[in-house]
Structures are given as structure tokens and as C-alpha cells.
Design a protein around this motif. Structure first.
Motif, PDB file in Angstrom:
ATOM      1  N   TYR A  24       4.954  12.078  21.134  1.00  0.00           N
ATOM      2  CA  TYR A  24       5.752  13.190  20.619  1.00  0.00           C
ATOM      3  C   TYR A  24       4.858  14.293  20.054  1.00  0.00           C
ATOM      4  O   TYR A  24       5.095  15.495  20.273  1.00  0.00           O
ATOM      5  N   ILE A  25       3.837  13.896  19.304  1.00  0.00           N
ATOM      6  CA  ILE A  25       2.959  14.895  18.682  1.00  0.00           C
ATOM      7  C   ILE A  25       2.218  15.697  19.738  1.00  0.00           C
ATOM      8  O   ILE A  25       2.006  16.906  19.601  1.00  0.00           O
ATOM      9  N   GLN A  26       1.810  15.020  20.817  1.00  0.00           N
ATOM     10  CA  GLN A  26       1.085  15.715  21.871  1.00  0.00           C
ATOM     11  C   GLN A  26       1.996  16.605  22.713  1.00  0.00           C
ATOM     12  O   GLN A  26       1.588  17.665  23.182  1.00  0.00           O
ATOM     13  N   LEU A  27       3.270  16.170  22.894  1.00  0.00           N
ATOM     14  CA  LEU A  27       4.165  16.906  23.779  1.00  0.00           C
ATOM     15  C   LEU A  27       4.791  18.120  23.100  1.00  0.00           C
ATOM     16  O   LEU A  27       5.066  19.133  23.752  1.00  0.00           O
ATOM     17  N   TYR A  28       5.024  18.034  21.805  1.00  0.00           N
ATOM     18  CA  TYR A  28       5.762  19.094  21.121  1.00  0.00           C
ATOM     19  C   TYR A  28       4.847  19.804  20.127  1.00  0.00           C
ATOM     20  O   TYR A  28       4.415  19.224  19.140  1.00  0.00           O
ATOM     21  N   LYS A  29       4.558  21.058  20.409  1.00  0.00           N
ATOM     22  CA  LYS A  29       3.705  21.837  19.516  1.00  0.00           C
ATOM     23  C   LYS A  29       4.431  22.237  18.232  1.00  0.00           C
ATOM     24  O   LYS A  29       3.813  22.714  17.285  1.00  0.00           O
ATOM     25  N   GLU A  30       5.767  22.036  18.206  1.00  0.00           N
ATOM     26  CA  GLU A  30       6.538  22.414  17.021  1.00  0.00           C
ATOM     27  C   GLU A  30       6.321  21.452  15.850  1.00  0.00           C
ATOM     28  O   GLU A  30       6.709  21.777  14.718  1.00  0.00           O
ATOM     29  N   ILE A  31       5.759  20.288  16.082  1.00  0.00           N
ATOM     30  CA  ILE A  31       5.543  19.324  15.005  1.00  0.00           C
ATOM     31  C   ILE A  31       4.055  19.036  14.879  1.00  0.00           C
ATOM     32  O   ILE A  31       3.297  19.155  15.851  1.00  0.00           O
ATOM     33  N   SER A  32       3.622  18.687  13.662  1.00  0.00           N
ATOM     34  CA  SER A  32       2.201  18.404  13.427  1.00  0.00           C
ATOM     35  C   SER A  32       1.941  16.968  12.991  1.00  0.00           C
ATOM     36  O   SER A  32       0.795  16.555  12.914  1.00  0.00           O
ATOM     37  N   GLY A  33       2.998  16.196  12.697  1.00  0.00           N
ATOM     38  CA  GLY A  33       2.780  14.814  12.280  1.00  0.00           C
ATOM     39  C   GLY A  33       4.089  14.075  12.103  1.00  0.00           C
ATOM     40  O   GLY A  33       5.139  14.670  11.823  1.00  0.00           O
ATOM     41  N   ILE A  34       4.018  12.754  12.298  1.00  0.00           N
ATOM     42  CA  ILE A  34       5.187  11.873  12.122  1.00  0.00           C
ATOM     43  C   ILE A  34       4.730  10.673  11.315  1.00  0.00           C
ATOM     44  O   ILE A  34       3.710  10.046  11.631  1.00  0.00           O
ATOM     45  N   ARG A  35       5.504  10.334  10.255  1.00  0.00           N
ATOM     46  CA  ARG A  35       5.173   9.170   9.430  1.00  0.00           C
ATOM     47  C   ARG A  35       6.425   8.329   9.246  1.00  0.00           C
ATOM     48  O   ARG A  35       7.523   8.856   9.002  1.00  0.00           O
ATOM     49  N   VAL A  36       6.244   7.013   9.363  1.00  0.00           N
ATOM     50  CA  VAL A  36       7.347   6.056   9.196  1.00  0.00           C
ATOM     51  C   VAL A  36       7.029   5.192   7.987  1.00  0.00           C
ATOM     52  O   VAL A  36       5.987   4.513   7.961  1.00  0.00           O
ATOM     53  N   TYR A  37       7.882   5.226   6.965  1.00  0.00           N
ATOM     54  CA  TYR A  37       7.686   4.449   5.749  1.00  0.00           C
ATOM     55  C   TYR A  37       8.644   3.250   5.780  1.00  0.00           C
ATOM     56  O   TYR A  37       9.870   3.403   5.736  1.00  0.00           O
ATOM     57  N   VAL A  38       8.089   2.043   5.892  1.00  0.00           N
ATOM     58  CA  VAL A  38       8.869   0.794   5.875  1.00  0.00           C
ATOM     59  C   VAL A  38       8.100  -0.226   5.058  1.00  0.00           C
ATOM     60  O   VAL A  38       6.887  -0.393   5.247  1.00  0.00           O
ATOM     61  N   GLU A  39       8.789  -0.900   4.151  1.00  0.00           N
ATOM     62  CA  GLU A  39       8.145  -1.930   3.338  1.00  0.00           C
ATOM     63  C   GLU A  39       7.904  -3.170   4.191  1.00  0.00           C
ATOM     64  O   GLU A  39       8.848  -3.807   4.670  1.00  0.00           O
ATOM     65  N   ASN A  40       6.644  -3.509   4.409  1.00  0.00           N
ATOM     66  CA  ASN A  40       6.258  -4.674   5.218  1.00  0.00           C
ATOM     67  C   ASN A  40       4.882  -5.131   4.750  1.00  0.00           C
ATOM     68  O   ASN A  40       3.863  -4.556   5.152  1.00  0.00           O
ATOM     69  N   PRO A  41       4.818  -6.137   3.901  1.00  0.00           N
ATOM     70  CA  PRO A  41       3.513  -6.575   3.352  1.00  0.00           C
ATOM     71  C   PRO A  41       2.528  -7.043   4.409  1.00  0.00           C
ATOM     72  O   PRO A  41       1.327  -7.051   4.177  1.00  0.00           O
ATOM     73  N   THR A  42       3.021  -7.446   5.596  1.00  0.00           N
ATOM     74  CA  THR A  42       2.099  -7.976   6.610  1.00  0.00           C
ATOM     75  C   THR A  42       1.512  -6.875   7.487  1.00  0.00           C
ATOM     76  O   THR A  42       0.655  -7.153   8.320  1.00  0.00           O
ATOM     77  N   ALA A  43       1.966  -5.616   7.323  1.00  0.00           N
ATOM     78  CA  ALA A  43       1.502  -4.524   8.189  1.00  0.00           C
ATOM     79  C   ALA A  43       0.353  -3.770   7.520  1.00  0.00           C
ATOM     80  O   ALA A  43      -0.039  -4.052   6.387  1.00  0.00           O
ATOM     81  N   LEU A  44      -0.170  -2.788   8.257  1.00  0.00           N
ATOM     82  CA  LEU A  44      -1.265  -1.951   7.791  1.00  0.00           C
ATOM     83  C   LEU A  44      -0.841  -0.485   7.845  1.00  0.00           C
ATOM     84  O   LEU A  44       0.106  -0.126   8.558  1.00  0.00           O
ATOM     85  N   ASN A  45      -1.572   0.349   7.099  1.00  0.00           N
ATOM     86  CA  ASN A  45      -1.355   1.800   7.159  1.00  0.00           C
ATOM     87  C   ASN A  45      -2.249   2.413   8.224  1.00  0.00           C
ATOM     88  O   ASN A  45      -3.450   2.140   8.249  1.00  0.00           O
ATOM     89  N   ASN A  46      -1.663   3.215   9.116  1.00  0.00           N
ATOM     90  CA  ASN A  46      -2.470   3.914  10.121  1.00  0.00           C
ATOM     91  C   ASN A  46      -2.062   5.382  10.259  1.00  0.00           C
ATOM     92  O   ASN A  46      -2.277   6.003  11.283  1.00  0.00           O
ATOM     93  N   TRP A  47      -1.480   5.957   9.191  1.00  0.00           N
ATOM     94  CA  TRP A  47      -1.016   7.338   9.139  1.00  0.00           C
ATOM     95  C   TRP A  47       0.192   7.590  10.055  1.00  0.00           C
ATOM     96  O   TRP A  47       0.696   8.703  10.115  1.00  0.00           O
ATOM     97  N   GLU A  48       0.649   6.563  10.779  1.00  0.00           N
ATOM     98  CA  GLU A  48       1.924   6.639  11.493  1.00  0.00           C
ATOM     99  C   GLU A  48       2.929   5.704  10.831  1.00  0.00           C
ATOM    100  O   GLU A  48       4.042   6.100  10.510  1.00  0.00           O
ATOM    101  N   PHE A  49       2.521   4.457  10.622  1.00  0.00           N
ATOM    102  CA  PHE A  49       3.315   3.487   9.874  1.00  0.00           C
ATOM    103  C   PHE A  49       2.653   3.289   8.521  1.00  0.00           C
ATOM    104  O   PHE A  49       1.488   2.912   8.445  1.00  0.00           O
ATOM    105  N   ILE A  50       3.392   3.579   7.456  1.00  0.00           N
ATOM    106  CA  ILE A  50       2.834   3.558   6.107  1.00  0.00           C
ATOM    107  C   ILE A  50       3.680   2.644   5.230  1.00  0.00           C
ATOM    108  O   ILE A  50       4.919   2.686   5.275  1.00  0.00           O
ATOM    109  N   GLN A  51       2.989   1.814   4.415  1.00  0.00           N
ATOM    110  CA  GLN A  51       3.661   0.954   3.452  1.00  0.00           C
ATOM    111  C   GLN A  51       3.863   1.743   2.162  1.00  0.00           C
ATOM    112  O   GLN A  51       2.884   2.073   1.494  1.00  0.00           O
ATOM    113  N   PRO A  52       5.097   2.083   1.821  1.00  0.00           N
ATOM    114  CA  PRO A  52       5.314   2.907   0.620  1.00  0.00           C
ATOM    115  C   PRO A  52       5.037   2.120  -0.665  1.00  0.00           C
ATOM    116  O   PRO A  52       5.565   1.022  -0.852  1.00  0.00           O
ATOM    117  N   ASP A  53       4.187   2.676  -1.513  1.00  0.00           N
ATOM    118  CA  ASP A  53       3.963   2.070  -2.819  1.00  0.00           C
ATOM    119  C   ASP A  53       4.895   2.725  -3.835  1.00  0.00           C
ATOM    120  O   ASP A  53       5.748   3.544  -3.497  1.00  0.00           O
TER     121      ASP A  53
END
Length: 594
Positions: free
Chosen positions: A109-138
Motif C-alpha cells: 500500500y505504501i509503495q502503490l499510493y503516494k497519498e500515504i506515508s506510513g501505516i501502523r497497526v497497534y495490537v496487544e500481543n506479548p509474543t510479537a515484535l515491533n517492526n514499525w508496521e505492527f506495534i505493541q502499544p505500551d
């Protein structure tokens, strides 16, 4: 006559102001006020219509821009693959990385649409990692107002200026919650609108144009310094903070202004944006060129009257300036002793006085340059004196070097290597002395000349002479006058070794100091008694030069140091009988008098 004298005594600024006010400003002001009053209403109405059209255009283009993140948010909120990646329980970090790598929709999506500059998904999941796309909200994220509002609004979109954790910059962003699983767990989706795209829409506007969110924060502006500020920070009327779509008369930064506001309410959103354009009344009236056209006749008549007064004033000034010009021409022809007096206390009178002062300064400067040239010639004369005192002028250099080389080769053939070495040292020393010019040489060449001289003397005195040369490596290329150390070494041998049967040690030491080099030549010879030392110091301090000396002595070295570097570089001599003599002098670093 009284009027002329008064004008002469009047300052130039007051004189021009008096003339301009009398001849131009008063009639132009009257006519300008009359014509401007007639057209003021027309100009303001035309500008207001233009601003209204511009605001409507900005709103439509901004709607098109935010439709893209709104559409992407719908797709992602129902994307089960994305939800699975965000909420899945991972056994190890390898599974997390593999899942992130396989899910490429966000990056696409970020590559196809110049109208957006970033997408972030905040979901609480202790087993996951942060990679600037999927973020664990503190707690710091979940306590943010925008995060709580997104959770409470149950899937509606919101538009706020929020900070991106990755770039640490603020941008207008779409915020909405989405269900993660069937048990009611929620995540928050944030899509950043590309700030450059938003700025490109606003930069085309000639008036101050803003886009503000529901908290009155400026999310975009054609004046970059306003982005991120609160609307109240730019000193607008408090009513503007609450007013909705429409046009209003208000005060912005203390200036009477008109404000046009257009609401921008995206579908399925719990809040919206406002497009605000601000125009000052003063800015509108600047474009009233018709006033100039309508007042051309009145201005022309006023200018004719102004020309007469200005011409009279200019004639008065030109006569006095012409006197000053003629005097400058005399000075240009070489007459430095003439001075001019022009009556009056205005700028022309002051200019004549300052010119007289400048003339005296230039005259003094010419004399100083002449004295400097004489001093430079004296330096060159002293440098040339060194070469002629080293050798008798009757000996032809080529004949001398050829003869020495023949002697050296004969000694070498007869296996008298020590004699051959001594002849080679003498030849080298004589050659370097003859090649010494009036310019500076690197310190390493002077030290090599000293080493050659000492080796030749060691051949004469054998074990009675020892020497040590210590030079800071950083000073090898320091420019110094030629034959500035060797005469001092010669003097040390003459007074320190010839008078001692047990011999002497000669030491040359060159140290680096803050602003140059400190050079010491000392020996452990017989030294000087106090009265002799005082006589030597007095002789070096005299202004006359040696006339009878047949060798290069301390006086020659001292004179050249003082002429080239000043009194701070003069020789300093310390001596004790039966203890030795130390000669010290200073050379500034980086000084080059070539």
C-alpha cells in the motif's frame, strides 16, 4: 541668503524629507485617499470571492487526498490475514519475523499510493515484535487521547495530528479501531497522510491557508512554520476557534482580516477537518492598481511642482559637491598637502571634513609604506651580507668546488677517508652558504647545514667536541632565515672550545611552543664574565650595524631577527664563567617573509 544658509545647515535626511513632503506627499496623499476610498470596497469584494473559490478548491482536493487512506483503512479492517499476523501467538521470534516477512500488504500500500506515508497497526500481543508496521502499544501509547477515542468510537475513523514513533514527526493521520478476534479484542489502525502531498495542495494558495483538526491544531499550511501549532497560537480571535463554515470579520495578529472557513467531514468519521483562509485588509488593498491609474493626472501635476523644488535643491547641493570633486581631482594629481573647507553642517560639509581626515591618513600611510620598503631593503642587504662574509669574493665558486672535489678524490684514492670526508663536508657547507638567498628556507635545511658544520669541526677537534641536535618533528618545514643558527654554533665553538683544553659539548634544541618555535644553542664552555656579557647585550641593543666585523656574528643574526619578526625575537644570552653560554631566540610559527 538666510534660506540658503538654513538649507546648508539642515541635515540631508531632513532636507529631502522637507522637499518631498512639500512637493509630493501632501497632494498625493489627498488624491490617494480619495481614490482609494472609492475603490476599497470593490477590491475587498473581489478578493473575498477569490478566497472563497480557493477555499472550496482546497477542500475538494483535500477530500480526494484523504479518500485514499480512508479506503485503505476499510480494506485493512476486514483483512483477516493482517489480524492473524497481529494477534497470533508465536512460539519464538523466528516465527514472528517469518510472518512479518510473508505479509506484504502494508508495504505494498505504501509503495502503490503516494497519498500515504506510513501505516501502523497497534495490537496487544506479548509474543510479537515491533517492526514499525505492527506495534505493541505500551501504557504511554494507550493513554494517548487519540488511542482512547479510537477504541471508544467502535470503528469510526478519526483525523488528528499525531506523532510517528519511527520518524518522530507529526502528520495528519487517520485513526480507527478494528476487531481483532471474536471475543471483542480490539486493535487500532493509524494511516499517515503524506505531508508533502498535503503541502503541495496548500502551497498554490497566495493567501494564508490552513487545515486544522477538531482540536484546532494546524495539520497543514502554506506557511511551513505554522504547521503543528495551535490555532490560538497565531493570535486569532477566539470566535474563530469555535466558528464553523462561513466567512467572518476578525482580527489576526492585531490586523483587521477576513476569514473564510469550510468544513471537511469525511464519511464514517467521528470528527473532521476545517479549511481556513485568512486575508488581511491591508493585503487586499495593495493590489488596487486602479488607484494609480485613476490618480495619474493628479500625480503628474504634483510631480511637476515637486521637480521645481527638487531641482532648486539639487542645484544648491551640486555646486558644493562640484567644489569637493575638483579638490579630489587635485589630490589625484599628487597634491597631498591641499585641504578644502565647504560651508555648512549637513552631510556635504561633514563629507569635506572627513575627506580632509582621510587625506591626512593616506599621506601618513604612504610614508609608512616607504619606511616599510626601506626596512625590507635593509633585510635583503643583511641577507646578502651573509654570503659575502662566508667566502672571499675573489674565489670563483666553480673553481673552488672543482678543486675541493679533486682534493677529496685524491684523499680517497690514498685511503685517507677521514680527510676525504672533511673535504666533502667543507664543500657541502660552502655550497649551501653560496646558495643562501634572501628568502626563507625550511628549518630542516638550516639544521642540516649546522650538522655539516659541526661534523667538519669535529674532524678538527676530534674527541674534544661533542654535539647534540634535537628538533621537534612538527617543525621540520618551519620557514626560517638562512644562516640563522650556524653563526651561533660557530660562536659557541670559538668561545666555548678554543679556551678549554678538556673540550666542550654543543647542543642545539628546537622546541615547539604555542605560537611558534623556541631555538636554544648552548655549550658548557668558558662562558663570559658579567662585564663582558653586559657589553655584548648592550652591543646587540644598539641601532647601528657592524661595519668592521670580518665574520658572521651574533650581531648580524640579531639584526635580521629583529627586522623580520620584531623585538620579541631578539637574541637572549645567558652565561656564567666556567659554566657555559645559552643563546635563545623565538620564531613565530607560520611566518613567511619570502
Amino acid at each position: 541668503m538666510y534660506f540658503i544658509r538654513m538649507m546648508n545647515d539642515m541635515r540631508m535626511k531632513k532636507k529631502l524629507a522637507f522637499t518631498f513632503i512639500s512637493a509630493a506627499i501632501l497632494p498625493l496623499l489627498l488624491s490617494g485617499l480619495y481614490l482609494t476610498g472609492k475603490l476599497r470596497e470593490i477590491v475587498i469584494n473581489n478578493a473575498f470571492m477569490q478566497v472563497s473559490d480557493n477555499v472550496d478548491r482546497v477542500r475538494k482536493r483535500t477530500e480526494e487526498l484523504i479518500k485514499v487512506p480512508l479506503d485503505i483503512s476499510y480494506r485493512l479492517s476486514v483483512d483477516n490475514r493482517m489480524k492473524k499476523v497481529a494477534s497470533r501467538e508465536y512460539a519464538n521470534y523466528g516465527e514472528v519475523i517469518q510472518a512479518y516477512r510473508e505479509y506484504t500488504d502494508i508495504r505494498d500500500y505504501i509503495q502503490l499510493y503516494k497519498e500515504i506515508s506510513g501505516i501502523r497497526v497497534y495490537v496487544e500481543n506479548p509474543t510479537a515484535l515491533n517492526n514499525w508496521e505492527f506495534i505493541q502499544p505500551d501504557n504511554s501509547i494507550m493513554d494517548q487521547t487519540w488511542y482512547r477515542e479510537a477504541i471508544d468510537q467502535k470503528g469510526l475513523a478519526g483525523w488528528n495530528l499525531i506523532k510517528d514513533e519511527q520518524s518522530d514527526t507529526e502528520s495528519i493521520s487517520l485513526i480507527r479501531s478494528f476487531p481483532v478476534d471474536a471475543v471483542g479484542k480490539k486493535g487500532v489502525l493509524v494511516i499517515n497522510v503524506d505531508q508533502q502531498q498535503l503541502s503541495s495542495i496548500l502551497e498554490q494558495e497566495s493567501f494564508t491557508t490552513l487545515i486544522v483538526d477538531s482540536r484546532n491544531r494546524i495539520v497543514g499550511s502554506n506557511e511551513a512554520e505554522l504547521t503543528g501549532m495551535n490555532l490560538s497560537d497565531i493570535k486569532v480571535d477566539e470566535q474563530i476557534l469555535l466558528n464553523q463554515e462561513g466567512s467572518y470579520n476578525t482580527v489576526v495578529k492585531g490586523k483587521d482580516s477576513k476569514v473564510v472557513i469550510a468544513d471537511l467531514n469525511p464519511p464514517n468519521s467521528w470528527n473532521g477537518l476545517r479549511v481556513i483562509s485568512i486575508i488581511t485588509v491591508a493585503g487586499i488593498t495593495r493590489e488596487a492598481d486602479q488607484v494609480i491609474l485613476l490618480g495619474a493626472v493628479v500625480i503628474l501635476v504634483s510631480l511637476l511642482f515637486a521637480v521645481l523644488l527638487i531641482y532648486a535643491s539639487a542645484t544648491l547641493l551640486s555646486r558644493r559637491m562640484l567644489r569637493l570633486s575638483k579638490h579630489m581631482a587635485k589630490v589625484g594629481s599628487g597634491s597631498w598637502e591641499t585641504y578644502i573647507h565647504i560651508d555648512g553642517k549637513d552631510e556635504v560639509g561633514l563629507l569635506s571634513k572627513q575627506f580632509n581626515t582621510l587625506l591626512r591618513s593616506v599621506h601618513d600611510l604612504v610614508q609608512e609604506v616607504q619606511e616599510t620598503n626601506a626596512q625590507k631593503n635593509l633585510i635583503e642587504q643583511r641577507q646578502s651580507e651573509i654570503r659575502f662574509k662566508m667566502l672571499a669574493s675573489q674565489i670563483h665558486p666553480h673553481f673552488l668546488f672543482n678543486s675541493l672535489e679533486s682534493i677529496r678524490m685524491e684523499a680517497h684514492i690514498r685511503r685517507q677517508d677521514d680527510i676525504a670526508e672533511a673535504v666533502w663536508l667543507l664543500s657541502t657547507l660552502l655550497r649551501s652558504s653560496l646558495e643562501a638567498g634572501s628568502g626563507n628556507i625550511p628549518l630542516r635545511e638550516e639544521i642540516e647545514r649546522v650538522r655539516c658544520y659541526l661534523d667538519m669541526q669535529k674532524f678538527r677537534y676530534e674527541d674534544r667536541l661533542e654535539y647534540h641536535l634535537t628538533v621537534d618533528p612538527d617543525l621540520q618545514e618551519l620557514p626560517v632565515p638562512p644562516l640563522i643558527i650556524q653563526p651561533l654554533v660557530e660562536n659557541s665553538i670559538l668561545h666555548g672550545l678554543d679556551n678549554r683544553e678538556e673540550g666542550a659539548v654543543i647542543t642545539v634544541e628546537v622546541k615547539k611552543i604555542t605560537d611558534g618555535a623556541l631555538i636554544k644553542v648552548f655549550d658548557n664552555g668558558a662562558g663570559f664574565p658579567p662585564e663582558r656579557l653586559a657589553g655584548i647585550r648592550a652591543e646587540l641593543a644598539e641601532d647601528v650595524h657592524e661595519q668592521e666585523s670580518e665574520r658572521i656574528g651574533m650581531r648580524n643574526v640579531n639584526d635580521r631577527l629583529v627586522l623580520m619578526y620584531g623585538e620579541s625575537s631578539a637574541l637572549r644570552i645567558e652565561s656564567q664563567p666556567e659554566t657555559g653560554t645559552t643563546i635563545t631566540f623565538y620564531i613565530p610559527g607560520g611566518v613567511d617573509n619570502d
